[in-house]
Motif scaffolding. Structure first.
Motif, short mmCIF file in Angstrom:
data_model
loop_
_atom_site.label_atom_id
_atom_site.label_comp_id
_atom_site.label_asym_id
_atom_site.label_seq_id
_atom_site.Cartn_x
_atom_site.Cartn_y
_atom_site.Cartn_z
N ARG A 200 0.93 -1.12 0.10
CA ARG A 200 0.06 0.01 -0.10
C ARG A 200 0.87 1.22 0.13
N LEU A 201 1.84 1.13 0.85
CA LEU A 201 3.04 2.65 0.78
C LEU A 201 3.29 2.59 -0.71
N GLN A 202 3.53 1.68 -1.44
CA GLN A 202 4.50 2.02 -2.58
C GLN A 202 3.57 2.07 -3.93
N ARG A 203 2.32 2.00 -3.65
CA ARG A 203 1.34 2.17 -5.04
C ARG A 203 0.62 3.40 -4.92
N GLU A 204 0.99 4.26 -3.93
CA GLU A 204 0.36 5.61 -4.22
C GLU A 204 0.61 6.23 -5.53
#
Length: 226
Positions: A200-204
């Motif tokens: 989730r952190l990296q798909r912004e």
């Protein structure tokens, strides 16, 4: 401008880009490496970055006491001082405010909201999704103005006499610096209400970074011209 780093994986990110675009030289002081702080007299501004240590861990990190004294001196002498996350907490405690564990750790992409106390010269958006990675929180120092809040953390930033700017959240984060931070501190990504997982952190999306950096640059412009 002097940038104080507390750990190798937390650097100035987009703040370095802003400095370059505006013709500011940026010197790095790796405090974690040699514990040396150059004289503030040679700098108009001091940038204090984040780190995994806590402001009250002087027994474990004895250089924290020296850094707090250094920050107090820089503020007293009228320097522009900017702190991010741990840096913001160091500014707050150096100004006499308390640092405590926040009710919830906040790690991930969550919105902040501009407060009514935010000075009009610091043009914060009414609401903005930004990046967070912190477990502690600061009180607002006497005479300072709280500028932002989030659902998980009431005090997300403050300004004092326009020259001191403290940001609990990480507006400077880039995709590259996020990956470096998340990889280095992956053990903190546990299941909790305000902690997102690595995926989730990296798909912004890129748009979130763009809007966040626009807000950051507006804050830095207001901070630097005073």
């Amino acid at each position: 401008m002097l940038c104080i780093k507390h750990i190798g994986f937390e650097g100035p990110g987009a703040i370095a880009q802003w400095a370059q675009q505006n013709g500011h030289e940026l010197d790095i002081a790796p405090l974690y490496h040699d514990h040396h702080l150059p004289s503030p007299e040679g700098y108009d501004a001091i940038l204090i970055m984040g780190g995994p240590m806590n402001v009250y861990e002087e027994d474990k990190y004895p250089w924290l006491a020296k850094e707090k004294s250094y920050i107090r001196g820089a503020i007293a002498s009228g320097k522009h001082v900017l702190g991010v996350c741990l840096g913001a907490q160091l500014i707050a405690v150096s100004m006499g405010a308390k640092i405590t564990a926040n009710e919830n750790k906040e790690i991930g992409w969550f919105p902040i909201n501009r407060t009514e106390d935010c000075p009009t010269t610091f043009s914060m958006p009414k609401t903005l999704k930004v990046f967070h990675w912190h477990g502690d929180t600061f009180e607002i120092p006497q005479g300072a103005h709280r500028i932002a809040s989030s659902d998980a953390c009431f005090n997300q930033g403050f300004v004092h006499h326009s020259k001191v700017l403290a940001l609990q959240c990480h507006l400077e984060m880039t995709p590259e610096s996020l990956t470096l931070l998340a990889t280095s501190c992956s053990n903190e990504l546990v299941h909790a209400p305000y902690i997102q997982n690595m995926e989730r952190l990296q798909r912004e999306p890129a748009e979130t970074y763009q809007l966040m950096h626009q807000a950051l640059y507006a804050l830095l412009d207001a901070w630097a011209r005073k």
